[in-house]
Scaffold this active site. Structure first.
Site, mmCIF file in Angstrom:
data_model
loop_
_atom_site.group_PDB
_atom_site.id
_atom_site.type_symbol
_atom_site.label_atom_id
_atom_site.label_comp_id
_atom_site.label_asym_id
_atom_site.label_seq_id
_atom_site.Cartn_x
_atom_site.Cartn_y
_atom_site.Cartn_z
ATOM 1 N N ASN A 210 0.906 -1.343 0.172
ATOM 2 C CA ASN A 210 -0.097 0.067 -0.076
ATOM 3 C C ASN A 210 0.993 1.408 -0.036
ATOM 4 O O ASN A 210 1.979 1.030 0.547
ATOM 5 C CB ASN A 210 -0.864 -0.065 1.315
ATOM 6 C CG ASN A 210 -1.867 -1.042 1.148
ATOM 7 O OD1 ASN A 210 -2.118 -1.783 0.069
ATOM 8 N ND2 ASN A 210 -2.741 -0.839 2.151
ATOM 9 N N LYS A 289 11.451 -17.206 -8.807
ATOM 10 C CA LYS A 289 10.803 -16.080 -9.485
ATOM 11 C C LYS A 289 9.605 -16.855 -10.471
ATOM 12 O O LYS A 289 10.062 -17.514 -11.192
ATOM 13 C CB LYS A 289 11.824 -15.145 -9.854
ATOM 14 C CG LYS A 289 11.540 -13.909 -10.699
ATOM 15 C CD LYS A 289 12.755 -13.298 -11.323
ATOM 16 C CE LYS A 289 11.930 -12.180 -12.245
ATOM 17 N NZ LYS A 289 13.075 -11.585 -12.917
ATOM 18 N N PRO A 306 -5.825 -10.841 8.465
ATOM 19 C CA PRO A 306 -6.289 -10.233 9.672
ATOM 20 C C PRO A 306 -6.426 -8.847 9.948
ATOM 21 O O PRO A 306 -5.681 -7.985 9.632
ATOM 22 C CB PRO A 306 -5.599 -10.909 11.168
ATOM 23 C CG PRO A 306 -4.145 -11.069 10.201
ATOM 24 C CD PRO A 306 -4.512 -11.091 8.833
ATOM 25 N N LYS A 342 -15.381 -0.924 13.468
ATOM 26 C CA LYS A 342 -14.239 -1.447 14.053
ATOM 27 C C LYS A 342 -14.553 -1.418 15.701
ATOM 28 O O LYS A 342 -13.539 -1.855 16.504
ATOM 29 C CB LYS A 342 -13.064 -0.593 13.644
ATOM 30 C CG LYS A 342 -12.761 -0.591 12.134
ATOM 31 C CD LYS A 342 -11.535 -0.889 11.919
ATOM 32 C CE LYS A 342 -11.157 -1.070 10.379
ATOM 33 N NZ LYS A 342 -10.130 -1.804 9.984
HETATM 34 N N1 CTP Z 1 -6.270 -1.607 9.752
HETATM 35 C C1 CTP Z 1 -5.560 -2.802 10.381
HETATM 36 N N2 CTP Z 1 -5.592 -4.195 10.021
HETATM 37 C C2 CTP Z 1 -6.094 -4.318 8.759
HETATM 38 C C3 CTP Z 1 -6.630 -3.348 8.006
HETATM 39 C C4 CTP Z 1 -6.747 -2.018 8.710
HETATM 40 O O1 CTP Z 1 -5.244 -2.739 11.701
HETATM 41 N N3 CTP Z 1 -6.000 -5.491 8.206
HETATM 42 C C5 CTP Z 1 -6.465 -0.387 10.584
HETATM 43 C C6 CTP Z 1 -5.539 0.665 9.772
HETATM 44 O O2 CTP Z 1 -4.368 0.765 10.548
HETATM 45 C C7 CTP Z 1 -6.422 1.858 10.160
HETATM 46 C C8 CTP Z 1 -7.835 1.245 9.875
HETATM 47 O O3 CTP Z 1 -7.735 -0.094 10.192
HETATM 48 O O4 CTP Z 1 -6.208 2.288 11.305
HETATM 49 C C9 CTP Z 1 -8.556 1.669 8.899
HETATM 50 O O5 CTP Z 1 -7.879 0.880 7.569
HETATM 51 P P1 CTP Z 1 -8.503 1.409 6.116
HETATM 52 O O6 CTP Z 1 -7.532 0.655 5.249
HETATM 53 O O7 CTP Z 1 -8.965 2.805 5.994
HETATM 54 O O8 CTP Z 1 -9.806 0.480 6.348
HETATM 55 P P2 CTP Z 1 -10.115 -1.133 6.205
HETATM 56 O O9 CTP Z 1 -10.300 -1.517 7.423
HETATM 57 O O10 CTP Z 1 -9.188 -1.772 5.449
HETATM 58 O O11 CTP Z 1 -11.482 -0.814 5.288
HETATM 59 P P3 CTP Z 1 -11.709 -0.710 3.783
HETATM 60 O O12 CTP Z 1 -10.543 -1.007 3.241
HETATM 61 O O13 CTP Z 1 -12.730 -1.298 3.667
HETATM 62 O O14 CTP Z 1 -12.077 0.948 3.602
#
Ligand code: CTP
Length: 394
Positions: A210, A289, A306, A342
């Protein structure tokens, strides 16, 4: 806003090879908004010249108590009266011994004795000198006199030896000076922070990740440390230097990050999930690879990673949980919904999603009462404000 705005700092330099780093320290203190007045011992002028320090600080440098240019010829009283702190870097073993005994036989030691402001010392010396019983006695006495010691650190020394006694780097001293002046609302609290991206391998040379520089998470770790907290930072791959005084756990994948968080979550008071965790990983990582075969593209199967934040929030006794939302549209609607989904008390949204890698940002906080904006500022300033908000809610 700069963290040392309107602060007047007397920067003392004593005689030691680490004095070659003091010009950089002066520059950094000024960058943070401080006015810097340099006072050097005679020995210090052997290592760095007063002209260098004067050019960098824009102020005349004092090296003697017999300077007739000070209005009433009482430089030692004058300089310490107007200062918010005296910072001495490097502080040699000789100077520390003198200060611990209250000796005052040159301008720097005299103004330390005559001061009515805090005194911070960044010791720098050879490891034998640091470990010597006499120096350790000085340290004990200085601690009793409420003098703040910044370091020393352990590592390679100018004399070729390795050990305790190396002066902290200028950026570490600057951070500690900033922390010294800050309010300490998180003293005695433990804070766990995730930062940076995660990287999910496809094969030994490829992967998916990401967008995240880690800057916001690292800035929060620094701000929490400056607020007095004991901070653990679980970080995905970033190019950032490790912040001073913070325990860092480096991870690569989302599952590594999950394991590291769970291993450290007990007894944490606050959990701040800033990391841009990859939501999916490749189900079967190729051991070799993947080669291009004609025009066919590989087909990848994914499975969900998770959700670390949701898992922490669901613990029987969760710490105070703060999440970040990366949204590309409808932030107000999605942010509020994400906080509830959450089950966390506070969620922070970035206004505008093109903030990756930038040094500034604009935030919106979602809690049970609705939302509130924090105006555009550098990530360091925003981090300080956010830590204040969190401390207030605790
Ligand atoms: N987060 C996490 N673990 C994951 C995904 C997200 O701890 N597997 C945490 C991120 O660090 C952030 C929050 O959840 O604090 C929201 O992350 P975001 O990517 O905006 O949301 P998602 O929960 O992944 O939802 P979506 O992608 O559907 O918007």
């Amino acid at each position: 806003m700069q963290s040392l705005l309107n602060k007047k700092i007397v920067l003392g330099i004593s005689g030691g090879i680490a004095a070659y780093k003091t010009p950089e320290l002066a520059r950094q203190l000024i960058q943070e908004g401080a006015t810097v007045q340099v006072v050097m011992t005679q020995a210090a002028t052997q290592f760095v010249t007063p002209v260098t320090m004067q050019a960098l600080t824009g102020n005349p440098v004092f090296t003697s108590q017999w300077d007739s240019s000070v209005s009433n010829n009482m430089a030692h009283i004058e300089l310490s009266r107007s200062a918010d702190a005296i910072v001495i870097a490097p502080a040699s073993a000789d100077l520390m011994a003198k200060l611990s005994l209250g000796l005052a036989d040159d301008l720097l030691s005299t103004l330390c004795l005559a001061r009515d402001c805090p005194l911070l010392l960044a010791p720098a010396m050879n490891k034998q000198m640091w470990e010597h019983a006499a120096t350790q006695r000085s340290v004990e006495r200085l601690n009793k006199d409420r003098v703040t010691l910044l370091g020393p650190a352990s590592g390679f020394q100018a004399c070729g030896e390795v050990g305790m006694g190396r002066m902290l780097e200028p950026f570490e001293i600057t951070e500690q000076v900033i922390a010294f002046f800050q309010k300490k609302p998180l003293i005695g609290k433990k804070v766990l922070i995730t930062a940076g991206p995660t990287f999910e391998p496809i094969d030994p040379v490829r992967g998916i990740t990401n967008l995240s520089s880690g800057k916001m998470g690292y800035a929060l770790a620094r701000a929490a440390h400056a607020a007095g907290a004991e901070v653990t930072l679980v970080s995905g791959p970033t190019a950032l230097p490790i912040p001073y005084g913070i325990k860092i756990v480096s991870v690569i994948t989302a599952r590594d990050m999950y394991d590291a968080v769970m291993a450290h979550i007990a007894h944490q008071d606050i959990f701040i999930a800033v990391a841009a965790v990859a939501d999916w990983r490749v189900s079967e990582v190729s051991q070799q690879k993947i080669k291009k075969q004609n025009a066919t593209s590989p087909e990848l199967q994914f499975e969900q990673n998770p959700d670390i934040l949701a898992a922490v929030a669901a613990l029987p006794k969760p710490p105070y949980c703060v999440g970040f939302a990366a949204e590309s549209e409808n932030l107000l609607e999605h942010g509020a919904a994400k906080r509830e989904k959450k089950r966390i008390p506070l969620l922070v949204g970035n206004i505008g999603h093109q903030t990756f890698g930038k040094d500034d940002n604009e935030l919106v906080l979602f809690d049970a009462n609705g939302h509130k904006n924090i105006a555009r500022a550098s990530k360091a300033i925003l981090a300080g404000k956010l830590i204040e908000e969190i401390a207030h809610r605790l």
